[in-house]
Design a protein around this motif. Structure first.
Motif, PDB file in Angstrom:
ATOM      1  N   GLU A 222      -6.377  -5.636   8.183  1.00  0.00           N
ATOM      2  CA  GLU A 222      -5.428  -4.534   8.397  1.00  0.00           C
ATOM      3  C   GLU A 222      -4.928  -4.523   9.837  1.00  0.00           C
TER       4      GLU A 222
ATOM      5  N   GLU B  92       0.868  -1.181   0.000  1.00  0.00           N
ATOM      6  CA  GLU B  92       0.000   0.000   0.000  1.00  0.00           C
ATOM      7  C   GLU B  92       0.898   1.222   0.000  1.00  0.00           C
TER       8      GLU B  92
ATOM      9  N   LYS C 129     -11.145  -4.226   3.011  1.00  0.00           N
ATOM     10  CA  LYS C 129     -10.089  -4.169   4.019  1.00  0.00           C
ATOM     11  C   LYS C 129     -10.726  -3.981   5.388  1.00  0.00           C
TER      12      LYS C 129
HETATM   13 CA    CA Z   1      -5.742   2.511   2.811  1.00  0.00          CA
END
Ligand code: CA
Ligand code: C2E
Ligand code: CA
Length: 597
Positions: free
Chosen positions: A545, A367, A509
């Protein structure tokens, strides 16, 4: 003179200031429960077991249940919803009176109208309170007259007592409300403003709707006071209050914060819209000059911090020469100017955090996260400068910079397994709301040669709830072009699960707040498990996450999450460090057959 007419207007057509939804919920719940208990007493009166008593028993249970519902949820209801429970209570009382087995029970039931009178005169404008009374008293009096042993004069006597009680309550409530009003202008005072601020902040946090606050300061008020006298000054304040009150939307809360300072709350308006509105109203008094500071509430922020930021913007506006309106973090703010400079000079960096496949622990993607070190304030948290970028219109430049940098730097980078690396890039709602967004992303891909199918644009869940047609159209255009979309921070917004299958997305996510509590709460773990199964069933990949520990990794793997991201696998790092990590991974992968063999 005008003050008094205003005051009359206020009591006649608006609800008392002290009647906040929380207060209303408590009063409503207490009365419903008390009425239920009274009903239970009546069941055990003489003649117990008579037909009517069982009906009263049922009515009492209904009242207790309504009390429980009001206690739990009514604090979140919008004001107008309260008309329903109050009117229903009147209907319920009239019904109980009708089915009462004797006159004494009927009178006891009818006396519960006193609760409804207090509710009506406390909750609503005077006009609507009288409407409730007319409805309730007519129904209950008619019901009493169906009882053989209740003479009309006794029914009317009860009505008189109830009306007197209601009007006295109204007087007390208005007295209490005046403590939160400014006597000169009839606007809220500091106390009334603070109450409204807390209420609106809670509502904004719950609904995700924007909320903006403004502080408005009259530039030359002191001169008017000094040259024309205090009475002239008072007249100016009243005139300004009148004009602004007329111009503002009904949901706005305008207060006189003190002396010549006004404060304003604008629910439903984002910073830029609030700024435009405040500019418009302040332009109506060119002879006095108004300086103002506007700030938009940020997620998770408290009321005090919001007002501090509005105050900072007001300070900026005055420093820039008065007669101006500034948005905190807006285009005119010092931070926005510095950020614009940093973007132009290429001083905003991009760091990369690895994302791993949970099956074999191999890095499959990264990311991209923006990093900015301010020359004076040091490294700033991205949440802070992204908010500034959004408010100042710089977010397009920021987004474009991060996307182009990441695509350029990663175009030739391979995962340890030799695949092109998958790149996640955050996009803000304001970028997606720009109709040219999808085309610009495709241009960057074409320019840099980054493979389309390996780009994932991360969009926060809250953004999709807004259902802006332009943003949704952009997402569809991006997906048609082969670019993937992921729903970021899932679980922090308010999307209902039923929307999962209609969201234009490929990846979900799970927010790190979920992962952090996966061990402390078995119910949470069970819920996540079900959610993950649903997503997989719908063909969405799931990224966990914020995985920090081996236990968390085991838990999310057991749940069936496909990918994970977090400190356990690496923090966000500059390109060079990322490449070192990937090389080490590749070497380990090369050695692997030897280990297995
Ligand atoms: Ca993000
Ligand atoms: P995000 O998209 O949810 O990014 C993940 C954040 O979680 C990052 O914070 C990352 O450093 C942090 N994180 C990752 N693993 C862990 C972990 O194991 N534990 C904990 N406690 N935290 C972890 P960061 O870099 O501070 O970014 C914050 C937010 O700023 C991002 O949240 C994203 O919403 C926004 N942001 C960052 N870069 C950009 C950008 O280029 N454009 C836009 N529009 N927003 C960005
Ligand atoms: Ca996230």
């Amino acid at each position: 003179m005008r003050d008094r007419t205003d005051q009359h207007q206020v009591t006649w057509s608006t609800a008392p200031a002290v009647a906040t939804p929380r207060m209303m919920a408590r009063i409503l719940a207490t009365f419903y429960v008390a009425a239920g208990i009274a009903g239970l007493f009546a069941v055990f009166g003489p003649d117990a077991g008579a037909q009517g008593r069982w009906v009263i028993f049922t009515v009492a249970l209904v009242a207790l249940a309504c009390g429980a519902v009001a206690f739990r949820w009514a604090g979140h209801w919008p004001r107008h919803v309260f008309h329903w429970p109050v009117a229903s209570a009147a209907a319920l009382v009239a019904f109980a009176v009708t089915v009462s087995p004797d006159a004494a029970t009927a009178m006891a039931a009818a006396s519960i109208m006193a609760f409804i009178a207090v509710d009506a005169f406390f909750f609503f404008s005077l006009r609507l309170a009288w409407l409730h009374m007319a409805f309730g008293l007519t129904a209950v009096t008619a019901a009493l007259l169906t009882q053989d042993d209740v003479p009309a004069s006794i029914a009317l006597a009860l009505d008189a007592v109830i009306v007197a009680l209601g009007t006295v309550v109204r007087g007390l409530v208005i007295r209490a409300s005046s403590a939160s009003r400014d006597p000169l202008t009839g606007l809220a005072n500091r106390r009334g403003f603070d109450d409204a601020l807390h209420e609106l902040r809670t509502a904004a946090a719950r609904t995700g709707e924007p909320l903006s606050a403004a502080l408005l300061d009259l530039d030359h008020f002191k001169q008017i006071n000094d040259t024309a006298g205090h009475e002239a000054g008072d007249r100016v304040l009243c005139r300004i209050a009148d004009v602004w009150r007329r111009e503002l939307p009904g949901s706005a809360v305008l207060a006189r914060h003190g002396g010549d300072e006004f404060a304003l709350l604008l629910p439903g308006l984002a910073g830029a819209d609030a700024l435009a509105l405040v500019r418009r109203i302040s332009a109506q008094h060119p002879e006095i000059g108004v300086s103002c500071g506007v700030a938009e509430l940020r997620p998770g922020q408290g009321a005090a911090e919001l007002m501090r930021r509005a105050d900072r913007a007001l300070y900026d506006a005055k420093a820039a020469g008065r007669g101006r309106c500034e948005l905190e973090g807006g285009a005119g703010s010092a931070l926005a100017r510095d950020l614009a400079g940093a973007l132009a000079a290429g001083d905003v960096q991009v760091h990369y955090q690895p994302i791993v496949d949970l099956q074999d622990g191999a890095v499959v993607g990264v990311e991209a996260l923006a990093r900015w070190t301010h020359p004076e304030h040091g490294p700033l948290p991205p949440e802070e400068f992204v908010a500034v970028a959004e408010q100042s219109g710089l977010v397009h430049a920021l987004g474009a910079h991060v996307l182009r940098t990441a695509c350029t730097e990663l175009v030739d980078v391979r995962t340890p397994a030799g695949q092109p690396v998958t790149l996640g890039v955050n996009v803000s709602g304001r970028e997606l709301n720009d109709p040219g967004c999808a085309l610009r992303v495709q241009h960057v891909l074409a320019d840099t040669g980054f493979p389309v199918e390996h780009l994932v644009l991360e969009v926060t869940e809250g953004l999709l709830e807004g259902e802006s047609p332009t943003a949704v159209a952009t997402l569809h255009a991006l997906r048609t072009a082969g670019i993937k979309v992921s729903i970021d921070d899932f679980g922090t917004g308010y999307s209902s699960l039923s929307r999962l299958d209609t969201l234009p997305a490929d990846v979900l996510k799970l927010d790190r707040s979920f992962i952090a509590t996966v061990h402390s709460s078995p119910r949470r773990a069970q819920m996540l498990q079900t959610l993950v199964e649903m997503c997989l069933g719908l063909g969405l990949d799931v990224v966990a996450e914020g995985v920090e520990t081996a236990e968390q990794e085991a838990a999310v793997r057991a749940m069936g999450c496909t990918f994970a991201q977090g400190w356990r696998y690496g923090r966000p790092v500059p390109l060079a460090e990322l490449l070192t990590g990937l090389r080490a991974g590749a070497e380990a992968a090369d050695r692997e057959p030897a280990y297995r063999g």
